[in-house]
Design a protein around this motif. Structure first.
Motif, mmCIF file in Angstrom:
data_model
loop_
_atom_site.group_PDB
_atom_site.id
_atom_site.type_symbol
_atom_site.label_atom_id
_atom_site.label_comp_id
_atom_site.label_asym_id
_atom_site.label_seq_id
_atom_site.Cartn_x
_atom_site.Cartn_y
_atom_site.Cartn_z
ATOM 1 N N VAL A 66 0.886 -1.230 0.173
ATOM 2 C CA VAL A 66 -0.046 -0.025 -0.091
ATOM 3 C C VAL A 66 0.829 1.240 -0.054
ATOM 4 N N SER A 67 0.649 2.304 -0.970
ATOM 5 C CA SER A 67 1.180 3.536 -1.133
ATOM 6 C C SER A 67 0.495 4.126 -2.123
ATOM 7 N N ALA A 68 0.302 5.587 -1.919
ATOM 8 C CA ALA A 68 -0.909 6.341 -2.281
ATOM 9 C C ALA A 68 -0.073 7.367 -3.470
ATOM 10 N N PHE A 69 1.036 8.211 -2.909
ATOM 11 C CA PHE A 69 1.409 9.239 -3.405
ATOM 12 C C PHE A 69 2.792 8.916 -4.322
ATOM 13 N N ALA A 70 2.790 8.917 -5.712
ATOM 14 C CA ALA A 70 1.823 9.489 -6.551
ATOM 15 C C ALA A 70 0.836 8.188 -6.971
ATOM 16 N N SER A 71 -0.150 8.443 -7.866
ATOM 17 C CA SER A 71 -0.803 7.469 -8.403
ATOM 18 C C SER A 71 -0.260 6.709 -9.530
ATOM 19 N N LEU A 72 0.362 5.459 -9.380
ATOM 20 C CA LEU A 72 0.863 4.839 -10.523
ATOM 21 C C LEU A 72 -0.042 4.192 -11.458
ATOM 22 N N HIS A 73 -1.184 3.929 -10.878
ATOM 23 C CA HIS A 73 -2.188 3.546 -11.772
ATOM 24 C C HIS A 73 -2.558 4.623 -12.937
ATOM 25 N N VAL A 74 -2.440 5.921 -12.594
ATOM 26 C CA VAL A 74 -2.451 6.960 -13.502
ATOM 27 C C VAL A 74 -1.107 7.205 -14.311
ATOM 28 N N GLY A 75 0.067 7.021 -13.712
ATOM 29 C CA GLY A 75 1.381 7.036 -14.168
ATOM 30 C C GLY A 75 1.702 6.182 -15.309
ATOM 31 N N VAL A 76 1.440 5.009 -14.909
ATOM 32 C CA VAL A 76 1.747 3.674 -15.819
ATOM 33 C C VAL A 76 0.774 3.755 -17.027
ATOM 34 N N THR A 77 -0.476 4.086 -16.787
ATOM 35 C CA THR A 77 -1.629 4.223 -17.940
ATOM 36 C C THR A 77 -1.098 5.245 -18.680
ATOM 37 N N ALA A 78 -0.757 6.240 -18.263
ATOM 38 C CA ALA A 78 -0.189 7.572 -19.322
ATOM 39 C C ALA A 78 0.968 7.109 -20.186
ATOM 40 N N THR A 79 1.638 6.574 -19.457
ATOM 41 C CA THR A 79 3.143 5.930 -19.845
ATOM 42 C C THR A 79 2.706 5.060 -21.311
ATOM 43 N N LEU A 80 1.587 4.088 -20.979
ATOM 44 C CA LEU A 80 1.072 3.282 -21.862
ATOM 45 C C LEU A 80 0.435 3.954 -23.048
ATOM 46 N N LEU A 81 0.047 5.069 -22.707
ATOM 47 C CA LEU A 81 -0.821 5.773 -23.698
ATOM 48 C C LEU A 81 0.181 6.623 -24.493
ATOM 49 N N GLY A 82 1.432 7.066 -24.002
ATOM 50 C CA GLY A 82 2.490 7.443 -24.526
ATOM 51 C C GLY A 82 3.045 6.606 -25.661
ATOM 52 N N LEU A 83 3.145 5.462 -25.122
ATOM 53 C CA LEU A 83 3.806 4.286 -26.059
ATOM 54 C C LEU A 83 2.856 4.131 -27.162
ATOM 55 N N ALA A 84 1.714 4.131 -27.201
ATOM 56 C CA ALA A 84 0.829 3.929 -28.325
ATOM 57 C C ALA A 84 0.851 5.116 -29.082
ATOM 58 N N TRP A 138 3.710 6.797 -29.802
ATOM 59 C CA TRP A 138 5.145 6.748 -30.189
ATOM 60 C C TRP A 138 4.969 5.916 -31.251
ATOM 61 N N HIS A 139 4.388 4.675 -31.078
ATOM 62 C CA HIS A 139 4.022 4.030 -32.628
ATOM 63 C C HIS A 139 2.882 4.449 -33.453
ATOM 64 N N CYS A 140 2.476 5.632 -33.153
ATOM 65 C CA CYS A 140 1.430 6.114 -34.074
ATOM 66 C C CYS A 140 0.196 5.290 -34.384
ATOM 67 N N LEU A 141 -0.257 4.701 -33.222
ATOM 68 C CA LEU A 141 -1.359 4.072 -33.180
ATOM 69 C C LEU A 141 -2.527 4.740 -32.510
ATOM 70 N N ARG A 142 -3.213 5.362 -33.799
ATOM 71 C CA ARG A 142 -4.252 6.336 -33.445
ATOM 72 C C ARG A 142 -5.244 6.130 -32.582
ATOM 73 N N ARG A 143 -6.003 4.861 -33.121
ATOM 74 C CA ARG A 143 -7.096 4.087 -32.143
ATOM 75 C C ARG A 143 -6.676 3.796 -30.705
ATOM 76 N N THR A 144 -5.690 3.023 -30.918
ATOM 77 C CA THR A 144 -5.260 2.900 -29.484
ATOM 78 C C THR A 144 -4.895 3.784 -28.696
ATOM 79 N N THR A 145 -4.275 5.033 -29.108
ATOM 80 C CA THR A 145 -4.005 6.122 -28.377
ATOM 81 C C THR A 145 -5.458 6.740 -27.896
ATOM 82 N N ILE A 146 -6.403 6.944 -28.683
ATOM 83 C CA ILE A 146 -7.801 7.474 -28.157
ATOM 84 C C ILE A 146 -8.223 6.527 -27.015
#
Length: 333
Positions: A233-251, A253-261
């Motif tokens: 258990v740890s709260a600050f910062a939210s890595l659910h948000v951080g990791v999801t946003a990083t995966l969004l950046g991954l999509a 980066w690879h120009c996957l428009r639909r996956t990014t959306i």
């Protein structure tokens, strides 16, 4: 990764607790799962790259061409670096509960941001506490599956090995930076600091998980040298948000428009769910986004690349545009 592992060893010596992998959940089993997911994605990639009609021989030939021994070794090293970082992260996160939590400060920050109101209660009043609670619980619990598939996909589906390394480096950085924020401001979350704000939610598996995490923390504090003492258990910062946003950046980066959306929508729902369910304070959300932004600034630079390779379609478009421009110049001449 090696530097981060060294920090983990130093912390282990400091607290007198060895590295642990309870049930193999954070390393041993994940190596097996990752190998299976990676192999499945390699087959999918081979199918997509093989002209139809598919035959076993043709698909196998495509896979062998795309994945020579050297590239497989590079892929394995990238995935192993990620898995070892994840393992060290979880142990450092466990030992973070030995630090005094600062949830009261984070709760005050939330109140100031929302003019004296609780952001969780505002969400409960806006969305209701019945159907929305179950929907957001399922949404939030989808995150582990997304990560299990997301980081092998960063390697298996990358056009260039360098792109695979850039993505894995960003994901490694997000866990490292997240660990740093855990130690900068140790916390347990609003479900612990202000449990009355979540009393109106229906009983769901979320509450059982939260109770189990607090029991793990209590057990580690009472018996730190017990073989099964491990906290999550740890709260600050939210890595659910951080990791999801990083995966969004991954999509992206690879120009996957639909996956990014799709990932942008998932990220928005995750930000709502994590506050609604009491896992995180509202201030944990921008902190998670900042970590993702920093991870994507650091990740590509760590492996010496500044921008992704152009997609085949973009390359074709660029080539066609260059040809048309050359023809235009000749006609003008």
């Amino acid at each position: 990764m090696l530097v981060f592992a060294g920090i983990g060893v130093a912390r282990s010596v400091q607290v007198g607790i060895p590295f642990r992998d309870p049930g193999g959940d954070f390393l041993a089993r994940r190596i097996v799962i990752t190998a299976g997911v990676f192999a499945a994605l390699v087959v999918v990639d081979g199918l997509l790259r093989t002209p139809r009609p598919w035959t076993r021989t043709a698909v196998a030939a495509t896979i062998r061409t795309r994945w020579p021994a050297r590239r497989l070794a590079l892929a394995a090293s990238a995935l192993l670096a990620y898995l070892l970082t994840y393992f060290v992260y979880h142990n450092l996160k466990s030992w973070d509960v030995l630090n005094a939590p600062r949830d009261a400060m984070l709760l005050r920050w939330d109140r100031r941001l929302f003019a004296g109101h609780s952001p969780a209660i505002l969400l409960h009043e806006l969305l209701g506490t019945h159907v929305a609670a179950w929907v957001l619980m399922v949404w939030y619990e989808t995150f582990p599956s997304l990560v299990v598939v997301g980081f092998p996909a960063a390697v298996a589906l990358a056009r260039r090995t360098l792109d695979a390394y850039a993505g894995i480096a960003a994901l490694v950085w997000v866990w490292i930076l997240g660990t740093a924020t855990y130690y900068a401001i140790p916390s347990l979350g609003p479900f612990h600091e202000a449990p009355q704000e979540f009393a109106g939610l229906p009983h769901m598996p979320i509450q059982d998980t939260q109770a189990r995490y607090l029991a793990q923390r209590d057990h580690l504090l009472a018996h730190p040298h017990a073989a099964d003492a491990f906290a999550q258990v740890s709260a600050f910062a939210s890595l659910h948000v951080g990791v999801t946003a990083t995966l969004l950046g991954l999509a992206w980066w690879h120009c996957l428009r639909r996956t990014t959306i799709a990932l942008a929508v998932f990220l928005a729902g995750t930000m709502v769910a994590t506050v609604y369910l009491g896992w995180h304070f509202a201030v944990d959300i921008p902190a998670g986004l900042a970590i993702a932004a920093a991870a994507w600034w650091l990740g590509p630079r760590t492996v010496g690349v500044r921008r992704p390779a152009a997609t085949p379609a973009a390359q074709s478009s660029s080539s066609a545009a260059t040809t048309r421009f050359s023809r235009s110049l000749r006609r003008s001449a």
